[in-house]
Design a protein around this motif. Structure first.
Motif, PDB file in Angstrom:
ATOM      1  N   VAL A 124       0.705  -1.104  -0.267  1.00 52.50           N
ATOM      2  CA  VAL A 124      -0.481  -0.040  -0.037  1.00 52.50           C
ATOM      3  C   VAL A 124       0.627   0.762  -0.300  1.00 52.50           C
ATOM      4  CG1 VAL A 124      -1.905  -1.489   1.186  1.00 52.50           C
ATOM      5  CG2 VAL A 124      -0.162  -0.019   2.816  1.00 52.50           C
ATOM      6  N   PHE A 125       2.416   0.811  -0.041  1.00 54.06           N
ATOM      7  CA  PHE A 125       3.659   2.541   0.572  1.00 54.06           C
ATOM      8  C   PHE A 125       4.074   2.048  -0.781  1.00 54.06           C
ATOM      9  CE2 PHE A 125       5.158   5.788   3.101  1.00 54.06           C
ATOM     10  CZ  PHE A 125       6.159   6.225   1.663  1.00 54.06           C
ATOM     11  N   ILE A 126       4.589   2.680  -1.834  1.00 52.65           N
ATOM     12  CA  ILE A 126       5.341   2.262  -2.762  1.00 52.65           C
ATOM     13  C   ILE A 126       6.175   3.221  -2.556  1.00 52.65           C
ATOM     14  CG2 ILE A 126       5.762   1.546  -5.331  1.00 52.65           C
ATOM     15  CD1 ILE A 126       2.569   0.658  -4.843  1.00 52.65           C
ATOM     16  N   GLU A 127       7.239   3.220  -3.061  1.00 51.35           N
ATOM     17  CA  GLU A 127       8.506   3.669  -3.575  1.00 51.35           C
ATOM     18  C   GLU A 127       9.295   3.731  -4.616  1.00 51.35           C
ATOM     19  OE1 GLU A 127      11.315   6.863  -0.067  1.00 51.35           O
ATOM     20  OE2 GLU A 127      12.061   4.453  -0.541  1.00 51.35           O
ATOM     21  N   PRO A 128       8.753   4.057  -5.986  1.00 50.37           N
ATOM     22  CA  PRO A 128       9.089   3.104  -6.753  1.00 50.37           C
ATOM     23  C   PRO A 128      10.900   4.411  -7.436  1.00 50.37           C
ATOM     24  CG  PRO A 128       7.464   4.815  -7.504  1.00 50.37           C
ATOM     25  CD  PRO A 128       7.219   4.378  -5.834  1.00 50.37           C
ATOM     26  N   ARG A 129      11.652   4.003  -8.140  1.00 51.59           N
ATOM     27  CA  ARG A 129      13.080   4.063  -8.188  1.00 51.59           C
ATOM     28  C   ARG A 129      12.474   4.775  -9.878  1.00 51.59           C
ATOM     29  NH1 ARG A 129      18.057   3.253  -4.275  1.00 51.59           N
ATOM     30  NH2 ARG A 129      18.762   4.168  -6.376  1.00 51.59           N
ATOM     31  N   ALA A 130      13.192   5.703 -10.494  1.00 52.35           N
ATOM     32  CA  ALA A 130      12.430   6.112 -12.097  1.00 52.35           C
ATOM     33  C   ALA A 130      13.930   4.694 -12.835  1.00 52.35           C
ATOM     34  CB  ALA A 130      13.355   7.153 -12.227  1.00 52.35           C
ATOM     35  N   THR A 131      15.004   4.304 -12.129  1.00 53.05           N
ATOM     36  CA  THR A 131      15.470   3.758 -12.862  1.00 53.05           C
ATOM     37  C   THR A 131      15.594   2.553 -13.575  1.00 53.05           C
ATOM     38  OG1 THR A 131      17.116   2.919 -11.047  1.00 53.05           O
ATOM     39  CG2 THR A 131      18.214   5.490 -12.638  1.00 53.05           C
ATOM     40  N   ASP A 132      13.736   1.681 -12.355  1.00 54.59           N
ATOM     41  CA  ASP A 132      13.652   0.647 -11.825  1.00 54.59           C
ATOM     42  C   ASP A 132      12.028   0.699 -13.229  1.00 54.59           C
ATOM     43  OD1 ASP A 132      15.084  -0.921 -10.821  1.00 54.59           O
ATOM     44  OD2 ASP A 132      14.029   0.153  -9.375  1.00 54.59           O
ATOM     45  N   HIS A 133      12.028   1.818 -14.161  1.00 53.33           N
ATOM     46  CA  HIS A 133      10.942   1.813 -14.930  1.00 53.33           C
ATOM     47  C   HIS A 133      11.543   2.444 -16.521  1.00 53.33           C
ATOM     48  CE1 HIS A 133       9.218   1.759 -10.687  1.00 53.33           C
ATOM     49  NE2 HIS A 133       7.889   1.257 -11.062  1.00 53.33           N
ATOM     50  N   ILE A 134      12.439   1.919 -17.227  1.00 53.24           N
ATOM     51  CA  ILE A 134      12.475   2.774 -18.335  1.00 53.24           C
ATOM     52  C   ILE A 134      11.763   1.973 -19.233  1.00 53.24           C
ATOM     53  CG2 ILE A 134      13.964   2.497 -19.908  1.00 53.24           C
ATOM     54  CD1 ILE A 134      14.948   4.164 -17.123  1.00 53.24           C
ATOM     55  N   ARG A 135      11.246   0.855 -18.944  1.00 58.14           N
ATOM     56  CA  ARG A 135      10.272  -0.200 -19.246  1.00 58.14           C
ATOM     57  C   ARG A 135       8.924   1.402 -20.083  1.00 58.14           C
ATOM     58  NH1 ARG A 135       6.122  -4.015 -19.676  1.00 58.14           N
ATOM     59  NH2 ARG A 135       6.666  -3.735 -17.184  1.00 58.14           N
ATOM     60  N   GLU A 136       8.475   0.992 -18.923  1.00 61.09           N
ATOM     61  CA  GLU A 136       6.999   2.020 -18.690  1.00 61.09           C
ATOM     62  C   GLU A 136       7.598   2.777 -19.601  1.00 61.09           C
ATOM     63  OE1 GLU A 136       7.359  -1.539 -16.163  1.00 61.09           O
ATOM     64  OE2 GLU A 136       9.050   0.385 -16.192  1.00 61.09           O
ATOM     65  N   MET A 137       8.154   3.711 -19.143  1.00 61.40           N
ATOM     66  CA  MET A 137       8.668   4.835 -19.903  1.00 61.40           C
ATOM     67  C   MET A 137       8.751   5.128 -21.605  1.00 61.40           C
ATOM     68  SD  MET A 137      11.213   6.693 -17.211  1.00 61.40           S
ATOM     69  CE  MET A 137      11.722   6.361 -15.389  1.00 61.40           C
ATOM     70  N   ILE A 138       9.244   3.937 -22.001  1.00 62.58           N
ATOM     71  CA  ILE A 138       9.449   3.606 -23.010  1.00 62.58           C
ATOM     72  C   ILE A 138       8.257   3.451 -23.645  1.00 62.58           C
ATOM     73  CG2 ILE A 138      10.852   2.021 -24.638  1.00 62.58           C
ATOM     74  CD1 ILE A 138      13.327   1.862 -23.497  1.00 62.58           C
ATOM     75  N   GLU A 139       8.016   2.904 -23.470  1.00 58.97           N
ATOM     76  CA  GLU A 139       6.248   2.238 -24.070  1.00 58.97           C
ATOM     77  C   GLU A 139       5.591   3.035 -23.805  1.00 58.97           C
ATOM     78  OE1 GLU A 139       1.885  -0.897 -22.970  1.00 58.97           O
ATOM     79  OE2 GLU A 139       4.119  -0.623 -22.627  1.00 58.97           O
ATOM     80  N   MET A 140       5.442   4.562 -22.864  1.00 52.78           N
ATOM     81  CA  MET A 140       4.765   5.731 -23.422  1.00 52.78           C
ATOM     82  C   MET A 140       5.273   6.856 -24.665  1.00 52.78           C
ATOM     83  SD  MET A 140       3.470   6.898 -19.566  1.00 52.78           S
ATOM     84  CE  MET A 140       2.458   7.936 -20.296  1.00 52.78           C
ATOM     85  N   VAL A 141       6.449   6.425 -24.273  1.00 52.60           N
ATOM     86  CA  VAL A 141       7.173   7.963 -25.274  1.00 52.60           C
ATOM     87  C   VAL A 141       6.619   7.120 -27.087  1.00 52.60           C
ATOM     88  CG1 VAL A 141       9.388   8.437 -26.343  1.00 52.60           C
ATOM     89  CG2 VAL A 141       9.213   8.105 -23.976  1.00 52.60           C
TER      90      VAL A 141
END
Length: 465
Positions: A124-141
């Motif tokens: 219920v509390f998530i502290e995501p790091r940007a470098t762990d979400h490159i795949r999602e960023m690429i998909e959005m781009v």
């Protein structure tokens, strides 16, 4: 049904009743730190404010019914520059900076993921790091390019601002004002001065990933796409609350809105946008050039975290706050009075009505604190203060904290008290007095209770045993 909560929405510029999309999963996102250097005192304000909102939402809807995402930016121009300056790897810099930041937050009584997430249960509390979400960023781009809202130019991918007719709806800035600000540094490959970077080529030595959209050169994400990707991954295409400092409204949050809405075809990214006001130090803008730049670590070296937290909450979150020594001193005195009043009383099950009502009115902490001052019921006082993240220590914990700050060895004190208790049991009063005198020399005060226990404090002359 949860009591009516009203929140000021930057999107509408009005205070509105809060109605979550799904009361069984209230979803909230807050922009967290960019971990390149020690956090300053201004960085603590949104963390404390939105920690309070998280606590309140959990109280209203249930601890398992609120999801809180507070991100960490660990890929950024400032991070690259600072790592190079110090001669360390980027990961070494970001891991060390984040660990120090977490230690500061714990001192401030801020809830942390490991305190609220239950083993085997849904996080219920998530502290995501940007470098762990490159795949999602690429998909959005790639989605944005395919939808005609972004374009490739000289190994960059840029968002096409004119493709979104209502760009600027969050900040409500006039188009000419936004264009004037953007033209300070206009790259020749931009179609419009307002267009912003979604992806860019990496320079030698910078973090790099395979680029989207057929770009051969490895690259890295722009800042704005990070939060859109992390909120999408953990909260969905549309969620309830997006929070951050007032300085983020434009361009960061405006660009988040543009990316997310155009990527997913949604009318909003978040239903409610909340922003805390600026912080000044002794009436002046905080800056290194004025010599009043104060890190959070420096403040916590001189003041207990609970005092710092209360000093922050004395001003309504949307108003500018003037950080002063007087405010810290007054907060320290208030906490001393309250701790003396509650002792080790357990908090009441129900919140005091006036305190609850003040917080339901757009987190009106000054009003809530005023109501706490009026309470004469220790259990009610503790319940209300606990929701604010205050009065969380027992008397014994506070005594031990005082011992640490005074340089007294708590274990040694406990050992001497045990020896004194044994001496008294065998009626060896001389030995009991000798141990008492040792403790008095350490500035430790003893109190023998009716139940046979002995409690102690630091700072007053010891009493005879």
């Amino acid at each position: 049904m949860a009591p009516l909560l009203r929140l000021y929405n930057t999107l509408s510029r009005a205070k509105e009743p809060f109605a979550p999309i799904d009361p069984g999963n209230v979803r909230m996102y807050a922009c967290g730190p960019t971990v390149y250097d020690a956090a300053h005192i201004g960085n603590a304000r949104p963390i404390i404010v939105f920690d309070l909102l998280f606590r309140l939402l959990r109280r209203l809807y249930g601890e398992a019914a609120v999801t809180y995402v507070r991100n960490v930016t660990d890929v950024d121009d400032k991070i690259n520059a600072r790592a190079a300056e110090r001669g360390v790897s980027i990961r070494t810099l970001t891991d060390g900076t984040l660990a120090a930041f977490h230690a500061d937050l714990r001192a401030l009584g801020v809830l942390m993921p490991d305190e609220v997430n239950r083993p085997g249960g849904r996080a219920v509390f998530i502290e995501p790091r940007a470098t762990d979400h490159i795949r999602e960023m690429i998909e959005m781009v790639e989605r944005l390019v395919a939808a005609g809202h972004a374009y490739v130019a000289e190994d960059h991918v840029l968002f096409d601002v004119p493709s979104m007719p209502d760009y600027g709806s969050l900040s409500k800035r006039p188009l000419d004002e936004m264009e004037a600000g953007a033209r300070v540094d206009v790259a020749p490959y931009k179609r419009s001065a307002l267009d912003f970077v979604l992806w860019k080529p990496s320079k030698p030595g910078e973090p790099a990933w395979p680029s989207p959209c057929g770009i051969a050169a490895p690259g890295r994400p722009g800042w704005h796409i990070e939060c859109s990707a992390m909120s999408w991954k953990h909260l969905g295409e549309t969620f309830d609350i997006h929070a951050g400092g007032i300085d983020l409204v434009f361009p960061h949050h405006e660009n988040e809105v543009a990316q997310s809405r155009c990527c997913f075809g949604t009318p909003v990214m978040a239903n409610v946008w909340m922003h805390n006001g600026f912080l000044q130090v002794e009436g002046e803008k905080m800056s290194k050039s004025l010599g009043n730049f104060v890190t959070l670590r420096e403040v916590l070296a001189d003041w207990p975290g609970e005092v710092v937290r209360l000093a922050m909450l004395r001003t309504h979150y949307r108003q500018p706050i003037d950080w002063t020594l007087r405010g810290l001193e007054e907060s320290a005195r208030t906490l001393e009075r309250w701790y003396a009043a509650v002792g080790d009383t357990a908090p009441a099950a129900d919140l005091p009505g006036p305190v609850r009502d003040a917080l339901l009115d757009d987190l009106n902490t000054p009003a809530a604190l005023s109501e706490l001052h009026r309470l004469d019921d220790p259990a009610a006082l503790k319940a209300g203060a606990n929701l604010l993240g205050l009065l969380g220590q027992t008397k014994a914990e506070r005594d031990r904290a005082a011992v640490v700050s005074a340089g007294v060895d708590a274990a040694a004190v406990e050992g001497l008290i045990a020896e004194r208790k044994a001496a008294r049991a065998r009626k060896d009063w001389a030995e009991s007095d000798r141990i008492r005198d040792i403790l008095a020399a350490l500035n430790v005060t003893l109190k023998d209770n009716k139940d046979g226990t002995t409690t102690w404090t630091v700072g007053r002359e010891g009493e005879r045993g």
